[in-house]
Motif scaffolding. Structure first.
Motif, mmCIF file in Angstrom:
data_model
loop_
_atom_site.group_PDB
_atom_site.id
_atom_site.type_symbol
_atom_site.label_atom_id
_atom_site.label_comp_id
_atom_site.label_asym_id
_atom_site.label_seq_id
_atom_site.Cartn_x
_atom_site.Cartn_y
_atom_site.Cartn_z
ATOM 1 N N MET A 48 0.847 -1.183 0.000
ATOM 2 C CA MET A 48 0.000 0.000 0.000
ATOM 3 C C MET A 48 0.885 1.237 0.000
ATOM 4 O O MET A 48 1.894 1.299 0.710
ATOM 5 N N ASN A 49 0.485 2.218 -0.791
ATOM 6 C CA ASN A 49 1.206 3.491 -0.866
ATOM 7 C C ASN A 49 0.459 4.517 -0.020
ATOM 8 O O ASN A 49 -0.657 4.912 -0.343
ATOM 9 N N CYS A 50 1.079 4.933 1.085
ATOM 10 C CA CYS A 50 0.418 5.852 2.015
ATOM 11 C C CYS A 50 0.212 7.235 1.395
ATOM 12 O O CYS A 50 -0.707 7.963 1.790
ATOM 13 N N ALA A 51 1.047 7.609 0.445
ATOM 14 C CA ALA A 51 0.921 8.940 -0.160
ATOM 15 C C ALA A 51 -0.175 8.971 -1.212
ATOM 16 O O ALA A 51 -0.743 10.020 -1.493
ATOM 17 N N ALA A 52 -0.477 7.812 -1.813
ATOM 18 C CA ALA A 52 -1.459 7.775 -2.894
ATOM 19 C C ALA A 52 -2.887 7.675 -2.383
ATOM 20 O O ALA A 52 -3.827 7.840 -3.145
ATOM 21 N N GLU B 119 6.069 4.983 1.222
ATOM 22 C CA GLU B 119 5.877 6.394 1.587
ATOM 23 C C GLU B 119 5.247 6.523 2.974
ATOM 24 O O GLU B 119 4.307 7.284 3.175
ATOM 25 N N VAL B 120 5.775 5.752 3.926
ATOM 26 C CA VAL B 120 5.202 5.760 5.279
ATOM 27 C C VAL B 120 5.363 7.127 5.943
ATOM 28 O O VAL B 120 4.628 7.477 6.865
ATOM 29 N N GLY B 121 6.319 7.944 5.466
ATOM 30 C CA GLY B 121 6.513 9.271 6.025
ATOM 31 C C GLY B 121 5.358 10.218 5.743
ATOM 32 O O GLY B 121 5.233 11.266 6.391
ATOM 33 N N ASP B 122 4.487 9.857 4.806
ATOM 34 C CA ASP B 122 3.330 10.687 4.474
ATOM 35 C C ASP B 122 2.076 10.286 5.248
ATOM 36 O O ASP B 122 0.997 10.808 4.971
ATOM 37 N N MET B 123 2.216 9.365 6.177
ATOM 38 C CA MET B 123 1.058 8.943 6.969
ATOM 39 C C MET B 123 0.655 10.072 7.929
ATOM 40 O O MET B 123 1.496 10.642 8.626
ATOM 41 N N PRO B 124 -0.647 10.406 7.994
ATOM 42 C CA PRO B 124 -1.103 11.481 8.888
ATOM 43 C C PRO B 124 -0.751 11.199 10.342
ATOM 44 O O PRO B 124 -0.749 10.039 10.782
ATOM 45 N N LEU B 125 -0.465 12.271 11.096
ATOM 46 C CA LEU B 125 -0.095 12.116 12.503
ATOM 47 C C LEU B 125 -1.165 11.397 13.303
ATOM 48 O O LEU B 125 -0.859 10.579 14.191
ATOM 49 N N GLU B 126 -2.460 11.688 13.021
ATOM 50 C CA GLU B 126 -3.529 11.101 13.823
ATOM 51 C C GLU B 126 -3.671 9.592 13.621
ATOM 52 O O GLU B 126 -4.266 8.906 14.439
#
Length: 691
Positions: free
Chosen positions: A435-439, A480-487
């Motif tokens: 899964m692509n967290c940014a997409a 792109e796990v760095g694009d996962m929302p903080l919440e």
């Protein structure tokens, strides 16, 4: 002889006898209980009931044999003209010995009645009408005393009241038998429905259908006929109960033309007929006839319908035509409706299974096409020291379940490394889930990861299985796990620590065994410092970091990559390119490739498209473009709030809102990308809103 008052038996004795007799559900049970009471009180060795039916002049006999089995017998000849006829014409007690009995009713003696000592028949009366008799027999030659006769009369009076009550309950309630049949039919329908609806394998389904129909209807030949994938053919799944303990199961394909099933497919109506040996039979019907020793077959063919669609035929064959009574046919029609639902489910399951297998096969074929380089690491190509170090790390961590964090610029092949780790692990029997967290839009990311229940939020019209649940016993690759929302990060942390989660809209904990492989092109450590990424999640992901080198740091791999990419793309496009000029390889090796392998692949694809012939043609002027002079970075100086706001705004406009990269605003301002983003957030600058 006059009747003796019942009180001579004693109040408690009468009460106990009456209560016992009133508890009997039917006349057979009443007769059996009467015989037991007579034996217990030493009044008789045998007792029975004989009831008279005025409407048809028939007599019915209820008795208990020495074996303890209760028997019923009814006729309008011998029994109807026996002792009961005498009792009806002369309503008084009848008693005699066996010689007199056998002389008066010789046809009954030796058949229904074995030799005895003394016989007594007392009338059963209701409202001045005799409706039967209570029979007592002693085996020995001992006559009844006056007191014993009194007790027999008292017992007969009680039996008369109870027998009348039982008859009234049955005869006056016209719907009683109908209600009983409907209840039994409903139970049969529920039992068969429960048995067949859970069967998704066609052979198991037909076997279960046959077992249930044979059990409830004693039908010995049961078949489900379905149309074959081959035109004009029928698939027949049959079960024959030649031996009740060892049924014969058979599956065959026959021609549809000329069969009885063909008639049902055309008419969509039930077909009921007697099949004779002389009839013109299709081969399958002939085989059925021979299997049952050429006996006359009664056949019932019921259409299996799903709406207006004809799925098949339920074919029932029996030597006894009484198996298909009007009542049974009505119930069998209802059963056929349930069987049709089960067949529809089984066919749908077969289709899903077929498509799933096809998808797996296509996936394997695609993987084989992509893996055109013989290597333990599939598509990964490289002989540089930097890549050797990466592959050694992959081998070290693959067999463990440790979380892996793959770091590298865009286009360096992070997904290929993740796939290599999965393929070398003990989880490679199952497909890696990615899964692509940014997409994924932030609002749907949680649902995609953990799943949701129906109605969990607006638009959730059905239950959805999340990626973590799909990846159970396998690997989950989060790109792109760095694009996962903080919440959402605390929920990911919980799954990694506890190996359990809840779907959206549910409070049920789901346990999962997932090996996580994460990847990012961002500096997570700096993001933690800027409070854009949780430090506890960072440390949980950073168990085993693998840094992928950019393509510019491994130029010796570029010739290998160019050759592999050229041949792969050419084969995909149907081109025949078997040569790459050395000058082209040298020039490609000297380029910086900021887009890494992905950029190189795009350049090769364009070159293959433009090539005419078997030698790769690449535009040399395009490769020799001098690198543009980078704008001098604007010195980072302490600025007050307003000046800083205007400066950042101006530079963003000049770079068309681009923050990162060699032409981005961060580069011109001499700031790190994360630092610039942090200041923009503080100053309220939205780059997307810039005109």
């Amino acid at each position: 002889m006059s009747y003796t008052p019942m009180g001579d038996l004693g109040q408690q004795g009468l009460f106990d006898i009456t209560r016992t007799l009133l508890q009997q559900p039917d006349l057979a049970a009443l007769s059996e209980t009467l015989a037991q009471l007579a034996r217990q009180s030493a009044l008789a060795d045998r007792a029975a009931l004989i009831l008279w039916r005025d409407g048809n002049h028939r007599a019915r006999y209820y008795t208990t044999r020495t074996s303890g089995k209760t028997e019923e017998y009814e006729d309008e000849t011998v029994l109807a003209h026996g002792p009961i006829r005498r009792l009806l014409s002369r309503p008084e007690a009848l008693h005699c010995g066996y010689p007199e009995f056998s002389e008066t009713w010789p046809q009954l003696a030796g058949t229904l009645y074995q030799p005895f000592g003394h016989y007594c028949l007392l009338p059963l009366a209701a409202e001045g009408r005799i409706f039967g008799g209570c029979e007592f027999i002693r085996n020995d030659d001992r006559a009844w005393t006056e007191k014993e006769y009194s007790r027999l009369h008292a017992l007969t009076q009680i039996v008369g009241v109870v027998a009348e009550q039982i008859q009234n309950r049955v005869t006056n309630n016209v719907d009683y038998d109908l209600l009983c049949r409907e209840r039994d039919n409903y139970r049969i329908l529920v039992a068969i429905t429960n048995a067949v609806l859970s069967r998704l394998d066609m052979d198991e389904l037909v076997s279960e259908v046959a077992k249930e129909i044979h059990y409830y209807f004693r039908i010995d030949a049961i078949s489900v006929v379905l149309r074959s994938n081959r035109k004009g053919k029928l698939n027949i799944h049959s079960t024959h109960y030649l031996d009740a303990n060892e049924p014969v199961h058979d599956q065959s394909e026959v021609d549809e033309a000329g069969t009885l099933s063909e008639r049902v497919f055309k008419s969509k109506e039930m077909l009921l007929l007697n099949l004779h040996e002389r009839d013109s039979l299709a081969p399958y019907e002939r085989l059925l006839f021979e299997m049952w020793n050429n006996q006359i077959q009664t056949l019932c063919l019921l259409p299996l319908m799903s709406g207006d669609t004809m799925l098949g035929v339920l074919k029932l064959a029996q030597c006894d035509e009484k198996a298909f009574t009007t009542t049974n046919l009505k119930l069998l029609r209802q059963i056929a409706e349930r069987v049709a639902i089960a067949v529809d489910n089984a066919l749908a399951y077969q289709e899903i299974h077929r498509l799933k297998e096809r998808l797996v096969d296509e996936n394997l074929a695609l993987t084989e096409q992509l893996n055109n380089v013989d290597s333990d690491f599939g598509e990964i190509i490289g002989r540089s020291e930097a890549m050797h170090n990466v592959l050694r790390q992959v081998e070290m961590v693959a067999q463990s379940d440790s979380t892996v964090l793959i770091l590298g610029e865009t286009g360096t092949g992070k997904e290929l490394i993740a796939r290599a780790i999965h393929n070398l692990s003990g989880r490679n029997a199952r497909r890696m889930v990615k899964m692509n967290c940014a997409a994924m839009p932030a609002g749907l990311l949680e649902s995609d990861l953990f799943g949701h229940e129906r109605g969990a939020f607006t638009g959730a019209s059905a239950q959805r299985i999340g990626r973590f649940e799909l990846a159970d016993k396998s690997s989950l690759f989060l790109d792109e796990v760095g694009d996962m929302p903080l919440e959402l990060q605390p929920k990911l942390l919980r799954v990694l620590q506890e190996q359990e989660f809840e779907r959206l809209g549910s409070n049920k904990l789901i346990r999962t065994d997932v090996r996580l492989i994460a990847a990012t092109n961002r500096d997570l450590k700096q993001m933690v410092a800027d409070r854009e990424f949780r430090n506890d999640l960072y440390y949980r992901l950073n168990v085993f970091p693998i840094n992928l080198p950019p393509l510019r740091e491994r130029p010796e791999d570029i010739p290998l990559l160019v050759k592999a990419l050229t041949f792969k793309i050419a084969r995909r496009m149907g081109r025949n390119i078997d040569s790459i000029p050395a000058e082209t390889l040298r020039l490609l090796t000297q380029m910086e490739w900021p887009g890494n392998v992905r950029e190189l692949e795009n350049v090769i694809e364009r070159a293959v498209l433009l090539t005419r012939g078997s030698v790769l043609q690449l535009s040399l002027p395009e490769l020799c473009v001098e690198p543009q002079t980078q704008p001098e970075p604007i010195a980072e100086t302490p600025l007050n709030g307003e000046d800083e706001y205007q400066l950042i705004l101006r530079v963003l406009k000049e770079t068309n809102g681009v923050v990162a990269g060699p032409k981005g605003a961060a580069q011109r301002l001499g700031l790190k990308r994360t630092t610039l983003l942090s200041r923009m957030k503080r100053l309220g600058i939205d780059k997307d809103a810039l005109a």
